[in-house]
Design an enzyme around this catalytic site. Structure first.
Site, PDB file in Angstrom:
ATOM      1  N   GLY A 213      16.572  25.596  88.596  1.00 26.20           N
ATOM      2  CA  GLY A 213      17.456  25.977  87.492  1.00 26.20           C
ATOM      3  C   GLY A 213      18.896  26.036  87.935  1.00 26.20           C
ATOM      4  O   GLY A 213      19.244  25.539  89.006  1.00 26.20           O
ATOM      5  N   ASN A 214      19.732  26.614  87.111  1.00 30.24           N
ATOM      6  CA  ASN A 214      21.142  26.773  87.471  1.00 30.24           C
ATOM      7  C   ASN A 214      21.658  28.083  86.892  1.00 30.24           C
ATOM      8  O   ASN A 214      20.938  28.813  86.214  1.00 30.24           O
ATOM      9  CB  ASN A 214      21.969  25.567  87.015  1.00 30.24           C
ATOM     10  CG  ASN A 214      21.921  25.387  85.519  1.00 30.24           C
ATOM     11  OD1 ASN A 214      22.418  26.217  84.775  1.00 30.24           O
ATOM     12  ND2 ASN A 214      21.287  24.309  85.065  1.00 30.24           N
TER      13      ASN A 214
END
Ligand code: CTP
Length: 421
Positions: A213-214
């Protein structure tokens, strides 16, 4: 009155004898399903008690710029409103609003909104007929404020004439028709426009437990969705954070997880959108294989092979609908202008909103942001550090301006040639 269900309405009450009728307006708005936030001036409180509004409205009555927990109550109220109605409006309120004097919470809230405003004047006939009052009303009406009433009838002290507050039923009807029955705000500057906005960071599963993810929180995308809805647009918000997406009429929230989900949702809705705002941080790579069960340490260090995801924005740039404005976002840590300009060109879009996420208070997770706006004709503007809602309004201003005034993007996208519509 279906248009009122779930709508956030600030009910401003000023100091006139007709303030008691605002209680009826408040009750009718709440009965029609609206969320009503009353704001009273000092003068209003000489005529009616705030306890009455507290008992009837959806949230406690606010009377001062200084007594709410929120540090800037006027922006909370103004930015969150779908509509502001001032009932009754005194001659003083009309004058202050006209010249932009924000001496109390109500006038400050009126200054801090882009929502449609309804003003219901009530005063004695002599006051109402003063050229100064008539001129103030005319200027406000010219600026798009809806003036309801006053009616002709019995006034305080037994006089009869023009100046009586409009009937609460007529005030409700005016509000209902401005808010429209289809989930859009008819009076806003984006009324009739369809906006597609993406928000949050995508998650690419590695196994049922882990993902790549980020840091994107979705806050800027959600602020864009909220601001566009407040300005009258019909909004679709494709977000990886549906739990924190704005919950207001006019916004359809579509929850997604992966880049592929986001691609499907965006492609399914982009064709009819007038403005597409790709604020989401979309993963550029995803695991080639997703393990069917949890990866265990005992099985050794996994090797995760990655493959590219579709560049959704670039795809939109290739297959854009006529007249559509496409806005991309770029989160950078170095060479902001240069990186933004090259993304703007390579993706065939109209505008890019770039931020330096290494700067304090900017980007991921913050409630503030500072951005550089570039457009495909070489225009550029900077929005210095401010709230994400203010950034959202600046981005929407630029996108709406482009939609109405810019050279035709569709036919000549990417060529740099301008074709005037
Ligand atoms: N974007 C997209 N689809 C992707 C990746 C990004 O639509 N698969 C969009 C984002 O929503 C954003 C813009 O493209 O509007 C960001 O541009 P991009 O060049 O992809 O940025 P980064 O992913 O940060 O690229 P780089 O690593 O090259 O900086």
């Amino acid at each position: 009155m279906g248009a009122l269900v779930g709508r956030r309405i600030v009910l401003g009450v000023t100091g006139g004898i007709a303030a008691y009728k605002a209680i009826e307006v408040c009750r009718r708005l709440v009965d029609a399903g609206a969320h009503v936030a009353p704001v009273m001036t000092g003068g209003a409180m000489r005529f009616v008690g705030r306890a009455t509004f507290d008992a009837l409205a959806s949230e406690p009555t606010q009377v001062s710029l200084w007594d709410e927990e929120h540090p800037v109550p006027h922006t909370r109220l103004g930015q969150g409103a779908d509509l502001i109605v001032v009932c009754p409006a005194t001659a003083r309120l009309l004058a202050d609003y006209r010249i932009g004097r924000s001496g109390d919470l109500l006038t400050a809230t009126l200054m801090a909104t882009r929502a449609p405003v309804v003003v219901c004047p009530a005063m004695h006939t002599e006051m109402w007929e003063q050229p100064s009052v008539q001129e103030n009303v005319a200027v406000l009406a010219e600026r798009g404020v809806t003036i309801v009433g006053p009616d002709h009838g019995r006034l305080a002290g037994g006089d009869v004439g023009a100046g009586r507050l409009a009937d609460p039923v007529d005030i409700l009807a005016a509000i209902d028709s401005i808010l429209g029955g289809d989930g859009s705000v008819a009076g806003g500057d984006m009324a009739g426009l369809e906006v597609l906005v993406t928000a949050g960071g995508t998650r690419e599963p590695i196994c049922p437990v882990r993902y790549i993810g980020n840091r994107s929180s979705g806050k800027q995308g959600h602020a864009l969705a909220s601001a566009a809805a407040a300005r009258g647009a019909k909004v679709r918000c494709v977000t990886t954070r549906p739990e924190t997406a704005p919950d207001r009429l006019g916004i359809e929230v579509i929850g997604v997880e992966t880049a592929a989900d986001m691609e499907a949702a965006v492609m399914g809705h982009a064709a009819s959108a007038d403005i597409v705002l790709m604020a989401a941080a979309v993963a550029d790579f995803r695991p080639v294989e997703v393990a069917g069960s949890k990866l265990k340490k005992a099985d050794g260090t996994p090797e995760i092979r990655l493959e590219r995801t579709t560049d959704i924005l670039a795809q939109l740039g290739e297959n854009r609908s006529s007249g559509q404005v496409l806005v991309g976002f770029a989160a950078e840590t170095d060479d902001l202008r240069q990186n933004a300009a090259s993304k703007l060109a390579s993706k065939g879009i109209d505008m890019i909103v770039a931020n330096d996420v290494s700067a304090p208070g900017v980007g991921f997770g913050h409630d503030t942001n500072a951005v550089l706006l570039l457009d495909r004709d070489g225009g550029s503007a900077e929005v210095p550090l401010t709230g994400k809602h203010q950034v959202a309004d600046a981005v929407l201003d630029a996108a709406v301006d482009r939609l109405h005034n810019a050279p035709e993007a569709t036919a000549e996208a990417g060529t740099g040639e301008d074709v005037t519509r």
